[in-house]
Motif scaffolding. Structure first.
Motif, PDB file in Angstrom:
ATOM      1  N   PRO A  38      47.546  35.991  40.082  1.00  0.00           N
ATOM      2  CA  PRO A  38      47.404  37.244  39.340  1.00  0.00           C
ATOM      3  C   PRO A  38      48.897  37.525  38.861  1.00  0.00           C
ATOM      4  N   GLN A 207      49.717  33.803  45.576  1.00  0.00           N
ATOM      5  CA  GLN A 207      49.528  35.150  45.533  1.00  0.00           C
ATOM      6  C   GLN A 207      50.890  35.565  46.444  1.00  0.00           C
ATOM      7  N   ASP A 291      34.855  33.934  39.842  1.00  0.00           N
ATOM      8  CA  ASP A 291      34.365  34.569  40.569  1.00  0.00           C
ATOM      9  C   ASP A 291      35.011  34.114  42.038  1.00  0.00           C
ATOM     10  N   LEU A 294      38.732  35.823  41.980  1.00  0.00           N
ATOM     11  CA  LEU A 294      38.598  37.346  42.536  1.00  0.00           C
ATOM     12  C   LEU A 294      38.315  37.485  43.795  1.00  0.00           C
ATOM     13  N   GLU A 295      37.606  36.621  44.459  1.00  0.00           N
ATOM     14  CA  GLU A 295      37.269  36.575  46.003  1.00  0.00           C
ATOM     15  C   GLU A 295      38.614  36.383  46.829  1.00  0.00           C
ATOM     16  N   THR A 297      41.711  36.128  45.903  1.00  0.00           N
ATOM     17  CA  THR A 297      43.010  36.948  45.426  1.00  0.00           C
ATOM     18  C   THR A 297      42.653  38.315  46.330  1.00  0.00           C
ATOM     19  N   SER A 298      41.611  38.933  46.316  1.00  0.00           N
ATOM     20  CA  SER A 298      41.009  39.953  46.634  1.00  0.00           C
ATOM     21  C   SER A 298      41.320  39.811  48.443  1.00  0.00           C
ATOM     22  N   GLU A 299      40.787  39.193  49.036  1.00  0.00           N
ATOM     23  CA  GLU A 299      40.982  38.875  50.338  1.00  0.00           C
ATOM     24  C   GLU A 299      42.428  38.719  50.775  1.00  0.00           C
ATOM     25  N   LYS A 300      43.184  38.127  49.982  1.00  0.00           N
ATOM     26  CA  LYS A 300      44.623  38.112  50.363  1.00  0.00           C
ATOM     27  C   LYS A 300      45.552  39.254  50.137  1.00  0.00           C
ATOM     28  N   GLY A 301      44.951  40.340  49.533  1.00  0.00           N
ATOM     29  CA  GLY A 301      45.689  41.663  49.478  1.00  0.00           C
ATOM     30  C   GLY A 301      45.988  41.805  47.985  1.00  0.00           C
ATOM     31  N   ASP A 302      46.692  42.951  47.801  1.00  0.00           N
ATOM     32  CA  ASP A 302      47.109  43.160  46.573  1.00  0.00           C
ATOM     33  C   ASP A 302      48.396  42.574  46.091  1.00  0.00           C
TER      34      ASP A 302
END
Length: 305
Positions: A38, A207, A291, A294-295, A297-302
């Motif tokens: 990101p 990340q 897909d 996003l899975e 990076t969202s699992e690893k937090g902001d």
């Protein structure tokens, strides 16, 4: 595979803040390696350290066995790179820019300049002044500059920025060609995930300054489980049957989707038939790199602000 670039426990601290936190990975000759993350995750900071534009707080980076910290000139001699936007002399022609840069490296002949110009598709405009070039044309000229000395490692930060779809495809195909035919290691950072999926052999995801994972693109996208779409009636009965078996089920336009291993599909079918559910079709729902990215990076937090 023969390693040519290696990051060893690389850390970067700026004003007491850890920007890059102990990352390690290897890039091999003949592969296109995608570096994803990101905004603000540390991609460009890592690339800047790889080419010596930023110091390393701890750890080391070696290129063709030479340390960036201890043998900088030898290490970067193996590298061609564009970090962020390529900078050119706008009052000069594209050709004169390449001639100027060629003087910094011994052995670059006129034939080599003409070769790289043709490869990046600038033959018709190479004698025009750079100030008349579009952003995409400047990207092409920057790539030509990188290739003048036949580097073993090509590092590109957002190489398709500003290119139209045809230009993006040309650059993608050319980078694949360089990796395959010249055995060059190509390291690419980009936010265009669909392009990275088609271009790269492996990807590394960063990340919050930490390396989350490094995998082959195919293995990363598909993983151990796949998602299958079942076209079934009644869908509520099918959902209940599969959820009772501990399976993850969601509704879809044609019925339901279920996360399964390939070898589990026949058992799921038997369960549905036993419950008098009518099955009209089953297909594997294809995941994309976007897909999975996003899975993960969202699992690893902001991301770090």
């Amino acid at each position: 595979m023969e390693p040519i670039v290696e990051l060893k426990s690389v850390t970067k601290v700026i004003r007491g803040r850890t920007i890059i936190d102990d990352i390690s990975f290897v890039v091999n000759k003949g592969e296109v390696f995608g570096f994803l993350g990101p905004n603000g995750a540390g991609k460009t900071t890592t690339i800047r350290m790889m080419v010596g534009l930023m110091g390393i707080t701890s750890g080391d980076i070696t290129i063709a066995g030479a340390s960036i910290k201890k043998h900088f000139t030898e290490a970067v001699g193996h590298v061609g790179a564009i970090v962020e936007n390529p900078e050119m002399y706008k009052f000069m022609s594209g050709y004169d820019n390449l001639v100027h840069f060629s003087r910094m490296t011994n052995g670059v002949e006129k034939e080599k300049i003409n070769e790289v110009v043709e490869l990046v598709g600038l033959t018709e405009r190479i004698h025009d002044k750079v100030k008349t070039y579009s952003l995409g044309m400047r990207q092409r000229l920057g790539l030509a500059q990188c290739l003048l000395h036949d580097p073993e490692v090509l590092i590109l930060d957002e190489p398709t920025n500003g290119l139209d779809p045809a230009g993006i495809r040309e650059i993608r195909d050319y980078l694949r060609l360089l990796a395959r035919e010249k055995n060059m290691a190509v390291i690419v950072s980009s936010h265009l995930l669909s392009e990275m999926e088609m271009m790269c052999d492996r990807i590394g995801i960063i990340q919050n300054g930490r390396l989350v994972d490094v995998q082959l693109v195919e293995e990363f996208i598909h993983g151990a489980d796949s998602v299958y779409e079942f076209e079934v009636v009644p869908s509520d009965t099918a959902t209940s049957v599969l959820q009772n078996q501990g399976r993850r089920v969601t509704t879809s336009r044609k019925g339901i989707t279920v996360q399964l291993k390939r070898e589990e599909v026949p058992a799921a079918v038997k369960e549905l038939i036993a419950a008098d559910v009518q099955i009209f079709g089953i297909r594997e729902a294809t995941k994309t790199l976007e897909d999975r990215f996003l899975e993960v990076t969202s699992e690893k937090g902001d991301v770090r602000s």
